[in-house]
Design a protein around this motif. Structure first.
Motif, PDB file in Angstrom:
ATOM      1  N   SER A  36      -0.111  -2.025  -7.699  1.00 33.53           N
ATOM      2  CA  SER A  36       0.866  -2.986  -7.182  1.00 33.53           C
ATOM      3  C   SER A  36       1.703  -2.379  -6.065  1.00 33.53           C
ATOM      4  O   SER A  36       2.032  -3.044  -5.080  1.00 33.53           O
ATOM      5  N   GLU A  37       2.072  -1.107  -6.215  1.00 37.06           N
ATOM      6  CA  GLU A  37       2.791  -0.419  -5.143  1.00 37.06           C
ATOM      7  C   GLU A  37       1.972  -0.406  -3.862  1.00 37.06           C
ATOM      8  O   GLU A  37       2.502  -0.619  -2.762  1.00 37.06           O
ATOM      9  N   ASN A  38       0.673  -0.178  -3.997  1.00 42.12           N
ATOM     10  CA  ASN A  38      -0.187  -0.168  -2.818  1.00 42.12           C
ATOM     11  C   ASN A  38      -0.268  -1.539  -2.150  1.00 42.12           C
ATOM     12  O   ASN A  38      -0.333  -1.640  -0.928  1.00 42.12           O
ATOM     13  N   VAL A  39      -0.301  -2.584  -2.961  1.00 44.01           N
ATOM     14  CA  VAL A  39      -0.333  -3.943  -2.403  1.00 44.01           C
ATOM     15  C   VAL A  39       0.893  -4.180  -1.524  1.00 44.01           C
ATOM     16  O   VAL A  39       0.794  -4.718  -0.412  1.00 44.01           O
ATOM     17  N   ASP A  40       2.059  -3.760  -1.998  1.00 44.85           N
ATOM     18  CA  ASP A  40       3.288  -3.977  -1.237  1.00 44.85           C
ATOM     19  C   ASP A  40       3.337  -3.110   0.023  1.00 44.85           C
ATOM     20  O   ASP A  40       3.798  -3.562   1.078  1.00 44.85           O
ATOM     21  N   ILE A  41       2.853  -1.865  -0.068  1.00 46.78           N
ATOM     22  CA  ILE A  41       2.829  -1.005   1.117  1.00 46.78           C
ATOM     23  C   ILE A  41       1.840  -1.544   2.140  1.00 46.78           C
ATOM     24  O   ILE A  41       2.110  -1.540   3.351  1.00 46.78           O
ATOM     25  N   THR A  42       0.702  -2.029   1.672  1.00 43.46           N
ATOM     26  CA  THR A  42      -0.287  -2.619   2.585  1.00 43.46           C
ATOM     27  C   THR A  42       0.295  -3.834   3.292  1.00 43.46           C
ATOM     28  O   THR A  42       0.091  -4.030   4.498  1.00 43.46           O
ATOM     29  N   HIS A  43       1.021  -4.657   2.566  1.00 44.85           N
ATOM     30  CA  HIS A  43       1.690  -5.804   3.181  1.00 44.85           C
ATOM     31  C   HIS A  43       2.617  -5.345   4.302  1.00 44.85           C
ATOM     32  O   HIS A  43       2.679  -5.962   5.365  1.00 44.85           O
ATOM     33  N   HIS A  44       3.315  -4.250   4.081  1.00 43.65           N
ATOM     34  CA  HIS A  44       4.254  -3.756   5.083  1.00 43.65           C
ATOM     35  C   HIS A  44       3.529  -3.315   6.346  1.00 43.65           C
ATOM     36  O   HIS A  44       3.899  -3.710   7.464  1.00 43.65           O
ATOM     37  N   TYR A  45       2.484  -2.499   6.209  1.00 37.97           N
ATOM     38  CA  TYR A  45       1.844  -2.028   7.440  1.00 37.97           C
ATOM     39  C   TYR A  45       1.030  -3.119   8.121  1.00 37.97           C
ATOM     40  O   TYR A  45       0.880  -3.114   9.342  1.00 37.97           O
ATOM     41  N   MET A  46       0.534  -4.095   7.363  1.00 36.61           N
ATOM     42  CA  MET A  46      -0.138  -5.211   8.029  1.00 36.61           C
ATOM     43  C   MET A  46       0.858  -6.072   8.801  1.00 36.61           C
ATOM     44  O   MET A  46       0.550  -6.588   9.873  1.00 36.61           O
TER      45      MET A  46
END
Length: 375
Positions: A111-121
């Protein structure tokens, strides 16, 4: 997470009340419309060659530090079978009651990765949440594959007058959300339960590795969209790419890519949806018009000379170091059945390559495609 409500025909898994969620810094979508030939932030989002920085500031990572074919409803009631996650290789995955077989876990680490991916996208999209030229007064929005719900929440903050519904296979969403945002458990591979012509915007993101019939999914989106409504699909190729030859010959580069290539063949899914232009073709086959698309490069590490790309690259590297296991453990052990005693060595080799961004200039591809339902 809040305790589930009693089972109903629409299974909301988060309270539609917020004590004050922060406003997103992302800008609204493109208006007036910008084309694929002249996308927002074109200097860093078109698929041209990435230029590596010649020098790095002191203190940056030097590579040593750790960083359906039946009529069954697609919307599932909250029940013990849904919440009984599968436990595989020390991680939890969505319930096996669904037809979809998504390859990443649904636990806190992922879930942490999902949120970080959202940020860089969002950074790559030039601080935008979407590219489709939707109307400013959009009323009803559907977010398929919402994950942690971060996109739906940000969109709801940006558009307080819109009703936003996010769906996913697992209840990974927070309990406190904007009052105009709700979440439902849903398998998008089954017939959708929403009425015809009921949404202004359907947003679908990061379903590669789970979808066999892309056209079928997009036809459901077409059906529920109002005439003039927009579909946007964003996908990510999980395989390493490299333009300058610094990564292509490394064993970690090749083996990581083989995990996805060989797993895709065994699962009957395509991880190569971007290069094969599956989104573009399937959106057209579903009946949409005015179709456009943009491909982005997401660098692995802050090696590009462009400062904004370098910033995005730091977050891409963080995602990889935080949970590269989450993207590969199911595929390696369950799908491919490769030797378990070689898996940790594989992760060590990939981690070493990711940290060596000064010498290894890898990146991933992401592509967004959008189209309009005819008036």
């Amino acid at each position: 997470m809040a305790d589930p409500e009693p089972a109903t025909s629409t299974s909301r898994v988060a309270s539609p009340v917020s004590p004050g969620s922060g406003k997103s810094s992302a800008k609204p979508g493109l208006s007036p419309r910008e084309t694929a030939s002249s996308p927002p932030g074109a200097a860093f989002e078109t698929p041209g060659e990435l230029i590596a920085a010649e020098h790095f500031e002191d203190g940056e990572n030097d590579g040593d530090s750790s960083y359906g074919d039946d009529a069954e409803s697609s919307t599932a009631s909250i029940s013990s079978s849904i919440l009984e996650y599968r436990r595989l290789h020390g991680r939890t995955f969505h319930s096996d009651r669904y037809e979809s077989q998504y390859f990443t876990p649904n636990d806190e680490q992922q879930s942490e990765n999902v949120d970080i991916t959202h940020h860089y996208m969002t950074l790559l999209l030039n601080d935008r949440l979407y590219l489709a030229p939707i109307k400013p007064d959009v009323q009803k929005v559907l977010d398929i594959g919402t994950g942690t719900g971060i996109w739906a929440i940000d969109f709801g903050d940006q558009h307080p007058g819109a009703q936003v519904i996010g769906t996913d296979l697992s209840p990974m969403m927070p309990a406190w959300v904007p009052p105009n945002v709700t979440f439902e458990l849903d398998d998008c591979l089954k017939p959708w339960t929403w009425d015809d012509n009921s949404f202004d915007f359907v947003h679908i993101r990061f379903l590669g590795g789970a979808i066999r019939d892309w056209t079928g999914v997009f036809r459901e989106a077409y059906r529920v969209l109002k005439p003039g409504g927009w579909l946007e699909t964003g996908e990510f190729d999980p395989r390493f790419l490299c333009d300058d030859g610094t990564g292509n010959d490394q064993d970690a580069f090749k083996l990581w890519n083989n995990v996805f290539n060989e797993s895709g063949e065994k699962m009957g899914v395509n991880f190569n949806v971007i290069n094969d232009r599956v989104q573009d073709a399937s959106v057209a086959e579903a009946g949409f018009e005015a179709i456009e698309g943009v491909t982005y490069k997401a660098p692995v590490g802050p090696w590009p000379a462009d400062k904004k790309l370098a910033e995005a690259g730091r977050y891409v590297q963080l995602v990889m170091e935080n949970d590269m296991e989450g993207y590969t453990t199911f595929l390696w052990h369950t799908i491919l059945g490769w030797p378990a005693d070689e898996y940790q060595l594989f992760l060590m080799q990939v981690r070493k390559m990711v940290r060596d961004y000064r010498k290894t200039h890898n990146y991933f591809h992401a592509r967004y495609v959008w189209g309009r339902k005819p008036e």
